[in-house]
Design a protein around this motif. Structure first.
Motif, PDB file in Angstrom:
ATOM      1  N   HIS A   6     -31.490 -93.004  97.197  1.00 53.68           N
ATOM      2  CA  HIS A   6     -31.555 -92.646  98.611  1.00 53.68           C
ATOM      3  C   HIS A   6     -31.248 -93.826  99.523  1.00 53.68           C
ATOM      4  O   HIS A   6     -30.744 -93.642 100.633  1.00 53.68           O
ATOM      5  CB  HIS A   6     -32.950 -92.106  98.959  1.00 53.68           C
ATOM      6  N   ARG A   7     -31.564 -95.018  99.060  1.00 50.59           N
ATOM      7  CA  ARG A   7     -31.353 -96.206  99.879  1.00 50.59           C
ATOM      8  C   ARG A   7     -31.060 -97.383  98.953  1.00 50.59           C
ATOM      9  O   ARG A   7     -31.344 -97.340  97.756  1.00 50.59           O
ATOM     10  CB  ARG A   7     -32.604 -96.505 100.712  1.00 50.59           C
ATOM     11  N   LEU A   8     -30.491 -98.408  99.533  1.00 53.34           N
ATOM     12  CA  LEU A   8     -30.241 -99.625  98.784  1.00 53.34           C
ATOM     13  C   LEU A   8     -31.507-100.471  98.828  1.00 53.34           C
ATOM     14  O   LEU A   8     -32.061-100.732  99.894  1.00 53.34           O
ATOM     15  CB  LEU A   8     -29.074-100.398  99.377  1.00 53.34           C
ATOM     16  N   ILE A  51     -35.497-103.372  90.375  1.00 58.68           N
ATOM     17  CA  ILE A  51     -36.205-102.261  89.737  1.00 58.68           C
ATOM     18  C   ILE A  51     -36.561-101.197  90.761  1.00 58.68           C
ATOM     19  O   ILE A  51     -37.028-101.502  91.860  1.00 58.68           O
ATOM     20  CB  ILE A  51     -37.492-102.771  89.055  1.00 58.68           C
ATOM     21  N   THR A  52     -36.344 -99.961  90.397  1.00 60.62           N
ATOM     22  CA  THR A  52     -36.771 -98.839  91.233  1.00 60.62           C
ATOM     23  C   THR A  52     -37.657 -97.942  90.383  1.00 60.62           C
ATOM     24  O   THR A  52     -37.223 -97.401  89.379  1.00 60.62           O
ATOM     25  CB  THR A  52     -35.565 -98.033  91.762  1.00 60.62           C
ATOM     26  N   ILE A 105     -21.115 -98.183 103.317  1.00 61.22           N
ATOM     27  CA  ILE A 105     -20.468 -97.037 102.688  1.00 61.22           C
ATOM     28  C   ILE A 105     -20.148 -97.432 101.254  1.00 61.22           C
ATOM     29  O   ILE A 105     -19.425 -98.408 101.018  1.00 61.22           O
ATOM     30  CB  ILE A 105     -19.191 -96.625 103.430  1.00 61.22           C
ATOM     31  N   THR A 106     -20.706 -96.698 100.304  1.00 62.31           N
ATOM     32  CA  THR A 106     -20.468 -97.024  98.903  1.00 62.31           C
ATOM     33  C   THR A 106     -19.037 -96.656  98.527  1.00 62.31           C
ATOM     34  O   THR A 106     -18.348 -95.919  99.251  1.00 62.31           O
ATOM     35  CB  THR A 106     -21.433 -96.272  97.980  1.00 62.31           C
ATOM     36  N   ASP A 107     -18.579 -97.170  97.385  1.00 62.74           N
ATOM     37  CA  ASP A 107     -17.213 -96.894  96.952  1.00 62.74           C
ATOM     38  C   ASP A 107     -16.980 -95.418  96.662  1.00 62.74           C
ATOM     39  O   ASP A 107     -15.830 -94.969  96.604  1.00 62.74           O
ATOM     40  CB  ASP A 107     -16.885 -97.725  95.711  1.00 62.74           C
ATOM     41  N   SER A 108     -18.067 -94.666  96.470  1.00 58.05           N
ATOM     42  CA  SER A 108     -17.927 -93.219  96.271  1.00 58.05           C
ATOM     43  C   SER A 108     -17.980 -92.457  97.589  1.00 58.05           C
ATOM     44  O   SER A 108     -17.973 -91.222  97.597  1.00 58.05           O
ATOM     45  CB  SER A 108     -19.018 -92.706  95.326  1.00 58.05           C
ATOM     46  N   ARG A 159     -22.634 -92.824 102.736  1.00 55.76           N
ATOM     47  CA  ARG A 159     -23.157 -93.729 103.751  1.00 55.76           C
ATOM     48  C   ARG A 159     -24.662 -93.912 103.516  1.00 55.76           C
ATOM     49  O   ARG A 159     -25.398 -92.930 103.394  1.00 55.76           O
ATOM     50  CB  ARG A 159     -22.906 -93.154 105.147  1.00 55.76           C
ATOM     51  N   MET A 160     -25.108 -95.161 103.438  1.00 51.44           N
ATOM     52  CA  MET A 160     -26.510 -95.451 103.137  1.00 51.44           C
ATOM     53  C   MET A 160     -27.011 -96.578 104.033  1.00 51.44           C
ATOM     54  O   MET A 160     -26.250 -97.477 104.415  1.00 51.44           O
ATOM     55  CB  MET A 160     -26.686 -95.863 101.671  1.00 51.44           C
ATOM     56  N   PRO A 161     -28.312 -96.546 104.360  1.00 51.48           N
ATOM     57  CA  PRO A 161     -28.886 -97.657 105.122  1.00 51.48           C
ATOM     58  C   PRO A 161     -29.177 -98.848 104.207  1.00 51.48           C
ATOM     59  O   PRO A 161     -29.476 -98.687 103.029  1.00 51.48           O
ATOM     60  CB  PRO A 161     -30.180 -97.062 105.676  1.00 51.48           C
TER      61      PRO A 161
END
Length: 272
Positions: A265-267, A201-202, A231-234, A237-239
């Protein structure tokens, strides 16, 4: 004589919650199992023994990692939810439990305190049930051991009422808030969900699903090297903070694939 036992029938996560089919399959499976773990945690804390009937080979390990004490029982033949719950009722009666509480496995807002209050309120009722939030189905059925007579699925609130079970009046909404759709989940989030569901949940909604590839640096439990980059499939780049990783993940290396939910913004949660 023992006190109150509880029983839940669980399908393998891969085939459960088909009505959440609009969600990506990895997220639907993760959500299904997270809601089940929150339900089971509340039942295990509120009752003297929890029986889980099902055939998921991964469940034992997941329960152990979550610290949930339960007796696992194979699904009977012929299969089916009511047959599974009746099996648990019989086992608990044989162990001399006086009452049995049967529950569905998708009550992520359930808490031990709410269940304990329900058991006190219904202590003098031989057989009673809690209807779901629509009034059509049933989320909980409580009876003297050996007299459960479960009639879940379909118009089960009516079926339980016609079989002599008494509906519990003014039930806490956390007892009746099962999740069959994304809209149901949105409503349940407002009640507060358990620790396992909360990882998906976010804010006030289910996080957005992404699949991603670990770009580096790697880490293991011993070196504590800090945040990863994925790196997401799209192509974004995310931390990925170590605190967001599924506890079962011990090693991640560049090139590994992960499933995750993001707040944009982040995972916030990731699993293999």
């Amino acid at each position: 004589m023992n006190g109150v036992g509880s029983v839940v029938a669980l399908k393998p996560a891969g085939i459960s919650k088909s009505r959440l089919g609009a969600l990506p399959v990895p997220l639907r499976r993760r959500l299904s199992r997270s809601m089940a773990l929150d339900t089971l945690a509340a039942l295990a804390a509120a009752t003297d023994q929890l029986v889980v009937v099902g055939g998921d080979p991964e469940l034992s390990v997941q329960l152990h990692r979550a610290g949930i004490a339960a007796r696992l029982v194979p699904e009977p033949e012929p299969a089916g939810m009511n047959a599974a719950l009746a099996t648990g009722d019989r086992l608990l009666r044989e162990q001399r439990f006086t009452r049995v509480l049967a529950a569905v496995g998708d009550l992520p807002a359930l808490t031990a305190a709410v269940l304990e209050d329900l058991l006190v309120r219904t202590a003098e009722l031989p057989r009673c049930f809690v209807a779901d939030h629509t009034g059509y189905g049933t989320t909980l059925l409580i009876a003297e051991a050996g007299r459960l007579d479960p009639r879940f699925q379909g118009p089960s609130a009516q079926a339980h009422r016609m079989s002599g079970a008494v509906p519990v009046p003014d039930a806490d909404p956390r007892l009746s808030s099962d999740v069959d759709s994304v809209e149901d989940l949105d409503a349940v989030i407002g009640l507060g969900v358990g620790a396992h569901t909360a990882t998906l949940i976010t804010g006030d909604r289910l996080g957005g699903y992404v699949s991603a590839t670990v770009a580096g640096p790697g880490f293991d439990d011993a070196d504590g090297a800090g945040a990863l980059t994925v790196i997401t499939d799209s192509g974004v780049r995310m931390p990925l903070a170590e605190t967001a990783l599924d506890p079962q993940i011990r090693f991640l290396r560049p090139g590994q694939r992960v499933h995750a939910v993001t707040d944009g913004h982040r995972l916030v949660s990731a699993w293999l």
